[in-house]
Design an enzyme around this catalytic site. Sequence first.
Site, PDB file in Angstrom:
ATOM      1  N   LYS A 131       0.920  -1.321   0.064  1.00 58.94           N
ATOM      2  CA  LYS A 131       0.043   0.125   0.113  1.00 58.94           C
ATOM      3  C   LYS A 131       0.848   1.051  -0.050  1.00 58.94           C
ATOM      4  O   LYS A 131       2.133   1.128   0.167  1.00 58.94           O
ATOM      5  CB  LYS A 131      -0.912  -0.078   1.235  1.00 58.94           C
ATOM      6  CG  LYS A 131      -0.073   0.188   2.384  1.00 58.94           C
ATOM      7  CD  LYS A 131      -1.175  -0.285   3.691  1.00 58.94           C
ATOM      8  CE  LYS A 131      -0.382  -0.356   5.210  1.00 58.94           C
ATOM      9  NZ  LYS A 131      -1.214  -0.830   6.104  1.00 58.94           N
ATOM     10  N   ARG A 179     -10.838   0.013  14.108  1.00 60.41           N
ATOM     11  CA  ARG A 179     -10.617   0.984  12.899  1.00 60.41           C
ATOM     12  C   ARG A 179     -11.143   0.437  11.755  1.00 60.41           C
ATOM     13  O   ARG A 179     -12.108   1.395  11.047  1.00 60.41           O
ATOM     14  CB  ARG A 179      -9.110   0.834  12.743  1.00 60.41           C
ATOM     15  CG  ARG A 179      -8.333   1.849  11.659  1.00 60.41           C
ATOM     16  CD  ARG A 179      -7.079   1.774  11.611  1.00 60.41           C
ATOM     17  NE  ARG A 179      -6.682   0.540  10.808  1.00 60.41           N
ATOM     18  CZ  ARG A 179      -5.298   0.308  10.418  1.00 60.41           C
ATOM     19  NH1 ARG A 179      -4.476   1.308  10.587  1.00 60.41           N
ATOM     20  NH2 ARG A 179      -5.090  -0.915   9.720  1.00 60.41           N
ATOM     21  N   TYR A 216      16.940  29.971   8.829  1.00 56.61           N
ATOM     22  CA  TYR A 216      15.922  30.819   9.461  1.00 56.61           C
ATOM     23  C   TYR A 216      16.023  30.822  11.015  1.00 56.61           C
ATOM     24  O   TYR A 216      16.132  29.740  11.685  1.00 56.61           O
ATOM     25  CB  TYR A 216      14.626  29.994   8.943  1.00 56.61           C
ATOM     26  CG  TYR A 216      14.473  30.131   7.435  1.00 56.61           C
ATOM     27  CD1 TYR A 216      14.177  31.395   6.730  1.00 56.61           C
ATOM     28  CD2 TYR A 216      14.246  29.013   6.509  1.00 56.61           C
ATOM     29  CE1 TYR A 216      13.765  31.423   5.438  1.00 56.61           C
ATOM     30  CE2 TYR A 216      13.747  29.025   5.241  1.00 56.61           C
ATOM     31  CZ  TYR A 216      13.664  30.202   4.688  1.00 56.61           C
ATOM     32  OH  TYR A 216      13.399  30.483   3.465  1.00 56.61           O
ATOM     33  N   MET A 276      12.888  24.080   3.079  1.00 53.51           N
ATOM     34  CA  MET A 276      12.109  23.238   2.145  1.00 53.51           C
ATOM     35  C   MET A 276      12.777  22.492   1.100  1.00 53.51           C
ATOM     36  O   MET A 276      12.618  21.217   0.947  1.00 53.51           O
ATOM     37  CB  MET A 276      11.303  24.337   1.313  1.00 53.51           C
ATOM     38  CG  MET A 276      10.356  23.648   0.320  1.00 53.51           C
ATOM     39  SD  MET A 276       9.307  24.490  -0.738  1.00 53.51           S
ATOM     40  CE  MET A 276       8.222  25.581   0.547  1.00 53.51           C
TER      41      MET A 276
HETATM   42  C1  PLP Z   1      -0.364  -1.714   6.851  1.00 56.93           C
HETATM   43  C2  PLP Z   1      -1.252  -3.013   7.180  1.00 56.93           C
HETATM   44  C3  PLP Z   1      -0.603  -4.186   7.167  1.00 56.93           C
HETATM   45  C4  PLP Z   1       1.260  -4.282   7.175  1.00 56.93           C
HETATM   46  O1  PLP Z   1       1.402  -3.587   8.435  1.00 56.93           O
HETATM   47  P1  PLP Z   1       3.111  -3.536   8.808  1.00 56.93           P
HETATM   48  O2  PLP Z   1       3.138  -3.051  10.443  1.00 56.93           O
HETATM   49  O3  PLP Z   1       3.726  -2.632   8.000  1.00 56.93           O
HETATM   50  O4  PLP Z   1       3.676  -4.989   8.597  1.00 56.93           O
HETATM   51  C5  PLP Z   1      -1.039  -5.507   7.384  1.00 56.93           C
HETATM   52  N1  PLP Z   1      -2.240  -5.570   7.405  1.00 56.93           N
HETATM   53  C6  PLP Z   1      -3.287  -4.306   7.571  1.00 56.93           C
HETATM   54  C7  PLP Z   1      -4.669  -4.394   7.808  1.00 56.93           C
HETATM   55  C8  PLP Z   1      -2.552  -3.007   7.455  1.00 56.93           C
HETATM   56  O5  PLP Z   1      -3.353  -1.959   7.465  1.00 56.93           O
END
Ligand code: PLP
Length: 345
Positions: free
Chosen positions: A33, A128, A242, A291
């Site tokens: 993802k 969640r 800055y 930046m």
């Molecule tokens: C992001 C996620 C994972 C992977 O988690 P990691 O901690 O990066 O291994 C697995 N299952 C779900 C539902 C997630 O949201």
Amino acid sequence: MSTAKLTVDLTALAENWHALDALTGCETGAVVKANGYGLDAAEVSLALARAGARQFFVAAAEEGAVVRQALGPGPGISVFSGHMEGDTALIRDHDLIPMLNSVDQMLRHMESHPAGRFGVQLDTGMNRLGMEPAEWAALRDIALAQKPVLLMSHLACADEADHPMNRQQLRSFIELTANNDVPRALAATGGLLLGRDYHFDLTRPGVGLYGGLPFTESRPVVSLALPVIQIRDLAEGETVGYGNVWTAPRPARIATVAAGYADGLHRALGAGGVMLFADDTPCPVVGRVSMDMITVDITDLPTDPDSLEILGQHQSIDTLAQAAGTIGYEILTSLGGRYRREYIA
Ligand SMILES: *Cc1c(COP(=O)(O)O)cnc(C)c1O
């Protein structure tokens, strides 16, 4: 050349997948993802498929489409957010597997894509995503009759091995998924490291593949070298950057390097961050991160550097994260679009 170079070691990525796979007796998937944790979903998915991964996970259907384009037909691509309104064409055209999170999603999927595969996400306490136990109890027989390909849930505290929430969620998952033969998945990286009780039929590691904690044995996957644009000498008492937040306590030599918070190097790194010269001499970040630039104290170096390393063998994503008050996941997924990216295999 004033753009920094981000190197992604696809061999290390594959080795991390194999190392995690070797800890289980079940199938090992891969979470890709957020554009493959910021490293390019297509590149990392292909490398992980070559390593042997056959089950991929993304957050949204749009991400699944990108992964399908890279991988072609065959591997499973599952979507954590399930089947949202407007997703049907993407799910159908790219053969995605939504992890259905509610009765509404179940109805949407059955009506709009009755022939499509799906899984069910159950809430075991994280609150969640996923069906609540009562919702699942009402839907369970109907859902199982439609032959889901996976029942999954997610652990809230798996990065703390002794947290009582782990056992509690494990018990809940076992209860909710008893008495059927649908494949089950509970563990991300943290859960995978908790041991076999948590593995079931398929694991879903993400961050550990990319060199992050809690997989302490992982090999670093990213390295990031920032070119030095300019070097200057300061007298004691002169200030840098800055807000004049840093004052030279002695005559100092300051390098300005080409990357800043727009590249995902958080402003919070200004206090306590270091970069590395010749792989292992630390040079403190001084002044505010701006930046496009960061200023670094190189007074103690024997020679002027052409570039300084901020991520690599000697500074992990988690070490840098600690200096910025965040976690390795956020460092990875913040890495910006301006880097010259090189993928080595
Ligand atoms: C992001 C996620 C994972 C992977 O988690 P990691 O901690 O990066 O291994 C697995 N299952 C779900 C539902 C997630 O949201």
